[in-house]
Design a protein around this motif. Structure first.
Motif, PDB file in Angstrom:
ATOM      1  N   ARG A   1      39.980  47.498  36.946  1.00  0.00           N
ATOM      2  CA  ARG A   1      39.232  46.226  36.921  1.00  0.00           C
ATOM      3  C   ARG A   1      40.171  45.032  36.997  1.00  0.00           C
ATOM      4  NH1 ARG A   1      34.567  47.506  32.439  1.00  0.00           N
ATOM      5  NH2 ARG A   1      33.123  48.490  33.880  1.00  0.00           N
ATOM      6  N   SER A   2      41.290  45.129  36.332  1.00  0.00           N
ATOM      7  CA  SER A   2      42.276  44.055  36.384  1.00  0.00           C
ATOM      8  C   SER A   2      42.796  43.886  37.811  1.00  0.00           C
ATOM      9  CB  SER A   2      43.425  44.360  35.424  1.00  0.00           C
ATOM     10  OG  SER A   2      44.409  43.377  35.506  1.00  0.00           O
ATOM     11  N   MET A   3      43.073  45.010  38.460  1.00  0.00           N
ATOM     12  CA  MET A   3      43.524  44.960  39.851  1.00  0.00           C
ATOM     13  C   MET A   3      42.418  44.418  40.756  1.00  0.00           C
ATOM     14  SD  MET A   3      45.555  48.570  40.022  1.00  0.00           S
ATOM     15  CE  MET A   3      46.298  48.328  41.620  1.00  0.00           C
ATOM     16  N   ARG A   4      41.177  44.809  40.480  1.00  0.00           N
ATOM     17  CA  ARG A   4      40.043  44.323  41.258  1.00  0.00           C
ATOM     18  C   ARG A   4      39.899  42.818  41.097  1.00  0.00           C
ATOM     19  NH1 ARG A   4      34.322  46.077  39.298  1.00  0.00           N
ATOM     20  NH2 ARG A   4      34.999  44.681  37.670  1.00  0.00           N
ATOM     21  N   ASP A   5      40.064  42.325  39.869  1.00  0.00           N
ATOM     22  CA  ASP A   5      39.953  40.891  39.627  1.00  0.00           C
ATOM     23  C   ASP A   5      41.042  40.121  40.368  1.00  0.00           C
ATOM     24  OD1 ASP A   5      37.770  41.412  38.046  1.00  0.00           O
ATOM     25  OD2 ASP A   5      38.834  41.152  36.141  1.00  0.00           O
ATOM     26  N   GLU A   6      42.232  40.697  40.399  1.00  0.00           N
ATOM     27  CA  GLU A   6      43.329  40.063  41.137  1.00  0.00           C
ATOM     28  C   GLU A   6      43.001  40.021  42.631  1.00  0.00           C
ATOM     29  OE1 GLU A   6      47.923  41.085  42.182  1.00  0.00           O
ATOM     30  OE2 GLU A   6      47.281  41.452  40.115  1.00  0.00           O
ATOM     31  N   ALA A   7      42.479  41.122  43.148  1.00  0.00           N
ATOM     32  CA  ALA A   7      42.085  41.159  44.561  1.00  0.00           C
ATOM     33  C   ALA A   7      40.946  40.170  44.832  1.00  0.00           C
ATOM     34  CB  ALA A   7      41.669  42.566  44.961  1.00  0.00           C
ATOM     35  N   LYS A   8      40.036  40.048  43.885  1.00  0.00           N
ATOM     36  CA  LYS A   8      38.920  39.110  44.041  1.00  0.00           C
ATOM     37  C   LYS A   8      39.434  37.672  44.102  1.00  0.00           C
ATOM     38  CE  LYS A   8      34.446  37.988  42.015  1.00  0.00           C
ATOM     39  NZ  LYS A   8      33.495  38.319  40.956  1.00  0.00           N
ATOM     40  N   ASN A   9      40.426  37.360  43.274  1.00  0.00           N
ATOM     41  CA  ASN A   9      41.019  36.021  43.303  1.00  0.00           C
ATOM     42  C   ASN A   9      41.711  35.757  44.637  1.00  0.00           C
ATOM     43  OD1 ASN A   9      40.140  35.427  40.711  1.00  0.00           O
ATOM     44  ND2 ASN A   9      42.041  36.089  39.756  1.00  0.00           N
ATOM     45  N   LYS A  10      42.416  36.766  45.139  1.00  0.00           N
ATOM     46  CA  LYS A  10      43.068  36.615  46.440  1.00  0.00           C
ATOM     47  C   LYS A  10      42.026  36.448  47.549  1.00  0.00           C
ATOM     48  CE  LYS A  10      47.403  39.063  45.591  1.00  0.00           C
ATOM     49  NZ  LYS A  10      48.275  37.918  45.680  1.00  0.00           N
ATOM     50  N   LEU A  11      40.917  37.167  47.437  1.00  0.00           N
ATOM     51  CA  LEU A  11      39.850  37.045  48.416  1.00  0.00           C
ATOM     52  C   LEU A  11      39.267  35.632  48.393  1.00  0.00           C
ATOM     53  CD1 LEU A  11      38.114  38.456  50.544  1.00  0.00           C
ATOM     54  CD2 LEU A  11      36.616  39.226  48.708  1.00  0.00           C
ATOM     55  N   ALA A  12      39.110  35.071  47.210  1.00  0.00           N
ATOM     56  CA  ALA A  12      38.601  33.694  47.103  1.00  0.00           C
ATOM     57  C   ALA A  12      39.577  32.712  47.737  1.00  0.00           C
ATOM     58  CB  ALA A  12      38.352  33.338  45.641  1.00  0.00           C
ATOM     59  N   GLU A  13      40.870  32.920  47.494  1.00  0.00           N
ATOM     60  CA  GLU A  13      41.883  32.060  48.125  1.00  0.00           C
ATOM     61  C   GLU A  13      41.803  32.188  49.637  1.00  0.00           C
ATOM     62  OE1 GLU A  13      45.861  32.772  46.715  1.00  0.00           O
ATOM     63  OE2 GLU A  13      45.228  32.705  44.630  1.00  0.00           O
TER      64      GLU A  13
END
Length: 95
Positions: free
Chosen positions: A48-60
């Motif tokens: 989930r932590s990795m997913r959240d990081e990927a989600k933040n990168k996706l938003a960027e």
């Protein structure tokens, strides 16, 4: 549809698929014995932590201008690949 929009759709689909796999793993953990659940939940929390990081990168990435989106492409690909590989590893661990 331009290249950025097509790439965004591809990334979102990959992200959604990985998120669904994490949810499946959580459901499987809920059926496991109590001692195995702790292992599942620890691994799921990491995912989930990795997913959240990927989600933040996706938003960027989604907010990047049409000229700058390719600068984010490599980081986004790497984040999703790392998440996918980790998910495969955890899934195979608990088969």
């Amino acid at each position: 549809m331009n290249k950025k929009e097509l790439y965004q759709k591809k990334l979102q689909a990959e992200f959604d698929q990985l998120s669904a796999e994490i949810d499946k793993l959580k459901a499987k953990a809920e059926l496991a014995q109590a001692d195995a659940q702790l292992d599942y939940y620890n691994e799921i929390e990491k995912l989930r932590s990795m997913r959240d990081e990927a989600k933040n990168k996706l938003a960027e990435f989604n907010n990047a201008s049409d000229d700058a989106w390719e600068d984010f492409k490599e980081g986004m690909d790497s984040a999703l690949k790392t998440l996918g590989n980790s998910l495969k590893s955890v899934t195979s661990k608990f088969k």
